[in-house]
Motif scaffolding. Structure first.
Motif, mmCIF file in Angstrom:
data_model
loop_
_atom_site.group_PDB
_atom_site.id
_atom_site.type_symbol
_atom_site.label_atom_id
_atom_site.label_comp_id
_atom_site.label_asym_id
_atom_site.label_seq_id
_atom_site.Cartn_x
_atom_site.Cartn_y
_atom_site.Cartn_z
ATOM 1 N N PHE A 174 0.814 -1.222 0.000
ATOM 2 C CA PHE A 174 0.000 0.000 0.000
ATOM 3 C C PHE A 174 0.848 1.274 0.000
ATOM 4 C CE2 PHE A 174 -2.309 -3.394 2.160
ATOM 5 C CZ PHE A 174 -3.412 -3.483 1.332
ATOM 6 N N CYS A 175 0.375 2.266 -0.758
ATOM 7 C CA CYS A 175 0.958 3.605 -0.771
ATOM 8 C C CYS A 175 -0.171 4.628 -0.691
ATOM 9 C CB CYS A 175 1.761 3.858 -2.051
ATOM 10 S SG CYS A 175 3.301 2.933 -2.152
ATOM 11 N N ASP A 176 0.098 5.719 0.012
ATOM 12 C CA ASP A 176 -0.887 6.796 0.155
ATOM 13 C C ASP A 176 -1.053 7.586 -1.143
ATOM 14 O OD1 ASP A 176 -1.128 9.983 1.078
ATOM 15 O OD2 ASP A 176 -2.474 8.617 2.120
ATOM 16 N N THR A 177 0.065 7.813 -1.837
ATOM 17 C CA THR A 177 0.042 8.519 -3.123
ATOM 18 C C THR A 177 0.939 7.784 -4.097
ATOM 19 O OG1 THR A 177 1.861 9.962 -2.422
ATOM 20 C CG2 THR A 177 -0.377 10.797 -2.102
ATOM 21 N N ASN B 183 16.718 -3.072 12.886
ATOM 22 C CA ASN B 183 17.994 -2.419 13.188
ATOM 23 C C ASN B 183 18.663 -1.821 11.951
ATOM 24 O OD1 ASN B 183 19.016 -4.759 11.925
ATOM 25 N ND2 ASN B 183 19.327 -5.779 13.896
ATOM 26 N N ARG B 184 17.999 -1.911 10.802
ATOM 27 C CA ARG B 184 18.472 -1.288 9.577
ATOM 28 C C ARG B 184 17.296 -0.597 8.899
ATOM 29 N NH1 ARG B 184 21.521 -5.347 10.778
ATOM 30 N NH2 ARG B 184 23.712 -5.478 10.107
ATOM 31 N N ILE B 185 17.587 0.537 8.251
ATOM 32 C CA ILE B 185 16.499 1.306 7.672
ATOM 33 C C ILE B 185 16.948 1.911 6.347
ATOM 34 C CG2 ILE B 185 17.093 3.481 8.843
ATOM 35 C CD1 ILE B 185 14.028 3.802 9.335
ATOM 36 N N SER B 186 16.032 1.922 5.391
ATOM 37 C CA SER B 186 16.295 2.523 4.088
ATOM 38 C C SER B 186 15.249 3.602 3.829
ATOM 39 C CB SER B 186 16.239 1.462 2.985
ATOM 40 O OG SER B 186 16.522 2.036 1.724
ATOM 41 N N LEU B 187 15.706 4.809 3.535
ATOM 42 C CA LEU B 187 14.809 5.955 3.341
ATOM 43 C C LEU B 187 14.681 6.269 1.857
ATOM 44 C CD1 LEU B 187 15.806 6.230 6.336
ATOM 45 C CD2 LEU B 187 15.616 8.696 6.051
ATOM 46 N N GLY B 188 13.457 6.298 1.362
ATOM 47 C CA GLY B 188 13.205 6.726 -0.009
ATOM 48 C C GLY B 188 13.282 8.237 -0.108
ATOM 49 N N ASN C 77 5.487 13.653 -8.860
ATOM 50 C CA ASN C 77 4.423 13.584 -7.850
ATOM 51 C C ASN C 77 4.922 13.029 -6.516
ATOM 52 O OD1 ASN C 77 1.653 14.105 -7.226
ATOM 53 N ND2 ASN C 77 1.255 11.904 -7.268
ATOM 54 N N ARG C 78 6.096 13.514 -6.099
ATOM 55 C CA ARG C 78 6.615 13.117 -4.788
ATOM 56 C C ARG C 78 7.221 14.347 -4.114
ATOM 57 N NH1 ARG C 78 8.580 8.048 -2.400
ATOM 58 N NH2 ARG C 78 9.866 8.559 -0.592
ATOM 59 N N MET C 79 6.390 15.071 -3.397
ATOM 60 C CA MET C 79 6.837 16.266 -2.687
ATOM 61 C C MET C 79 7.340 15.841 -1.304
ATOM 62 S SD MET C 79 6.261 18.247 -5.139
ATOM 63 C CE MET C 79 6.863 19.742 -4.345
ATOM 64 N N GLN C 80 8.602 16.125 -1.046
ATOM 65 C CA GLN C 80 9.229 15.649 0.190
ATOM 66 C C GLN C 80 10.307 16.634 0.613
ATOM 67 O OE1 GLN C 80 10.379 11.524 0.043
ATOM 68 N NE2 GLN C 80 12.135 11.836 1.380
ATOM 69 N N ASP D 228 15.083 18.351 -5.503
ATOM 70 C CA ASP D 228 14.735 19.488 -6.344
ATOM 71 C C ASP D 228 13.215 19.609 -6.467
ATOM 72 O OD1 ASP D 228 15.944 21.464 -8.555
ATOM 73 O OD2 ASP D 228 14.105 20.559 -9.332
ATOM 74 N N PRO D 229 12.640 20.780 -6.141
ATOM 75 C CA PRO D 229 11.171 20.910 -6.138
ATOM 76 C C PRO D 229 10.532 20.699 -7.511
ATOM 77 C CG PRO D 229 12.232 23.043 -5.785
ATOM 78 C CD PRO D 229 13.297 22.010 -5.657
ATOM 79 N N ASP D 230 11.208 21.094 -8.578
ATOM 80 C CA ASP D 230 10.645 20.887 -9.917
ATOM 81 C C ASP D 230 10.615 19.403 -10.277
ATOM 82 O OD1 ASP D 230 10.237 23.604 -10.314
ATOM 83 O OD2 ASP D 230 12.246 23.896 -11.162
ATOM 84 N N VAL D 231 11.668 18.690 -9.919
ATOM 85 C CA VAL D 231 11.707 17.242 -10.164
ATOM 86 C C VAL D 231 10.636 16.555 -9.324
ATOM 87 C CG1 VAL D 231 13.104 15.147 -9.989
ATOM 88 C CG2 VAL D 231 14.163 17.291 -10.757
#
Length: 459
Positions: free
Chosen positions: A62-65, A169-174, A187-190, A179-182
């Motif tokens: 599942f993903c929210d967006t 004990n390990r984590i991967s961050l997407g 469609n991934r504002m972060q 860059d705001p234009d990218v």
């Protein structure tokens, strides 16, 4: 071990063609529907007889967006209630699979992927981990490699503390790009604040390894804009980087049709970005593990590579080559003994199998002697950039020069181009060949000729 890379633009342009990423050999394209529940159970019995530790992969779809670049198997919904029936089925599958594997076999590796695993509430995540502990032999300390993929937009300090409490004990961050234009184009504002708050929280809670995912080749990216993103992340010095080449394949992945192809960077710009990435990361002290992955020299992946113990599976590079991999959840792929198997890709079919008390495996492939031999060759090359013919000959009772006469002949041009060293003792991948390791492995892939158009380009 020399873990350096050399960027040779002329060679990269010449060898840039489509090919597998070799998270398995044979690749997932060889899985077929003639392999099902009965075949899987037979391989589990053989696996139990051999013994050894286990690895568990859980797919939370599942993903929210929706992120327009995404090629993962996901279900986009804002309705959190959709997770409840899926979790019920997943817990039933855990019980079914757990009953088939010897309980004394320790789980040395565990991974939650997706989708977005933190789409689940804390109560749901706790139920999933408790059910897993009930049916499999998880470590009660930090000896296992228990990892999770997180979307910083779906995660905060409290979530990170909860994940650590659950045993991760390990984590991967997407991330992909700041860059705001990218971000708008995919469609991934972060924000930087969201991302680095999660990274810092993971360190505070004692996560042993932190990884950042980036993608190059997204719309509107330039060498300058991506360099800015990379510099901002380097300031926080994660343990690992996964920097993937965006593969634009809208005919296969519908969400990619939302991307304006006119905004995609040219092949020349992508190469400029790749060269910049390699330079900045090596200047910052990271070593190239292979296939888009960089790590600090003291990271477990880098150490395992130097010690000849690195492995590759469906989650990427791993230090646990001795584990059979059990895939749990919709679309998950496992490797048990000499076979690969995959669960149903559609929720409805997955639900029907679980409701009927059947394992949700709907296709797979059993490896023959030639598959196992080629898998060993490809794994050695893609993990260690080095292959000893004598070791392969001893392990598989062959004469390498006879068995692979055609392949060795095909490698001569790569030797002449400086990608590899090749003599009667073995193959050594040179710094100029490491970015092109997929090409070198492809020489040993007997299935490739008829399937090449289904893979992304190597660069």
């Amino acid at each position: 071990m020399d873990q350096s890379i050399k960027f040779d633009l002329e060679l990269i342009n010449r060898y840039d063609k489509s090919g597998p990423r070799y998270t398995s050999y044979p690749t997932a394209l060889e899985l077929h529907e003639g392999f099902g529940d009965a075949e899987y159970r037979r391989h589990i019995a053989k696996s139990n007889a051999a013994g050894g530790p286990l690895s568990l992969y859980f797919h939370i779809p599942f993903c929210d967006t929706v992120c327009f670049y995404c090629a993962c198997n996901k279900i986009v919904t804002k309705n959190r209630a959709h997770a409840a029936p899926y979790l019920d089925n997943l817990c039933k599958e855990i019980a079914m699979q757990g009953a088939l594997f010897d309980k004394q076999r320790e789980v040395n590796q565990l991974h939650w992927g997706g989708g977005t695993p933190t789409f689940l509430s804390y109560e749901q995540m706790k139920r999933l981990m408790d059910t897993t502990r009930e049916h499999f032999n998880l470590h009660d300390d930090d000896r296992g490699e228990y990892s999770i993929e997180v979307d910083p937009r779906e995660t905060n300090d409290k979530t990170i503390a909860q994940l650590r409490e659950l045993g991760f004990n390990r984590i991967s961050l997407g991330l992909q790009d700041f860059d705001p234009d990218v971000q708008k184009a995919v469609n991934r504002m972060q924000s930087k604040e969201q991302t680095f708050a999660v990274l810092e929280a993971a360190r505070k809670e004692g996560f042993r390894s932190t990884n950042i995912d980036l993608i190059y080749g997204l719309p509107l990216q330039t060498e300058q804009t991506f360099a800015k993103t990379l510099e901002q992340v380097l300031a926080y010095a994660p343990d690992r980087f996964s920097i993937f080449n965006y593969a634009h394949m809208p005919s296969r992945f519908k969400t990619q049709r939302q991307i304006d192809e006119a905004d995609l960077p040219s092949p020349a710009v992508k190469l400029e970005i790749l060269q910049m990435v390699g330079q900045k990361l090596t200047d910052a002290g990271y070593v190239y593990i292979g296939m888009d992955h960089f790590a600090k020299p003291d990271d477990e992946l880098a150490v395992a590579q130097r010690e000849g113990k690195l492995y590759r599976n469906f989650q990427g590079y791993s230090t646990h080559s001795d584990c059979d991999l059990i895939g749990l959840g919709v679309t998950s792929i496992g490797r048990v003994g000499d076979a690969y198997m995959q669960n149903h890709k559609e929720l409805e079919q997955y639900d029907q199998a679980i409701s009927a008390g059947r394992l949700p495996v709907f296709k797979g492939v059993e490896l023959d002697a030639d598959d196992n031999l080629r898998r060993a060759v490809i794994t050695q090359l893609i993990c260690h950039f080095d292959l000893s013919f004598g070791n392969i000959e001893q392990q598989f009772d062959i004469v390498f020069a006879d068995y692979f006469a055609a392949e060795l002949n095909n490698l001569k041009s790569m030797r002449d181009d400086g990608l590899i060293g090749l003599d009667e003792a073995g193959i050594k991948v040179q710094p100029a060949g490491r970015l092109l390791i997929r090409n070198i492995c492809m020489v040993f892939d007997k299935y490739l000729a008829q399937k090449q158009q289904q893979f992304s380009r190597v660069i």
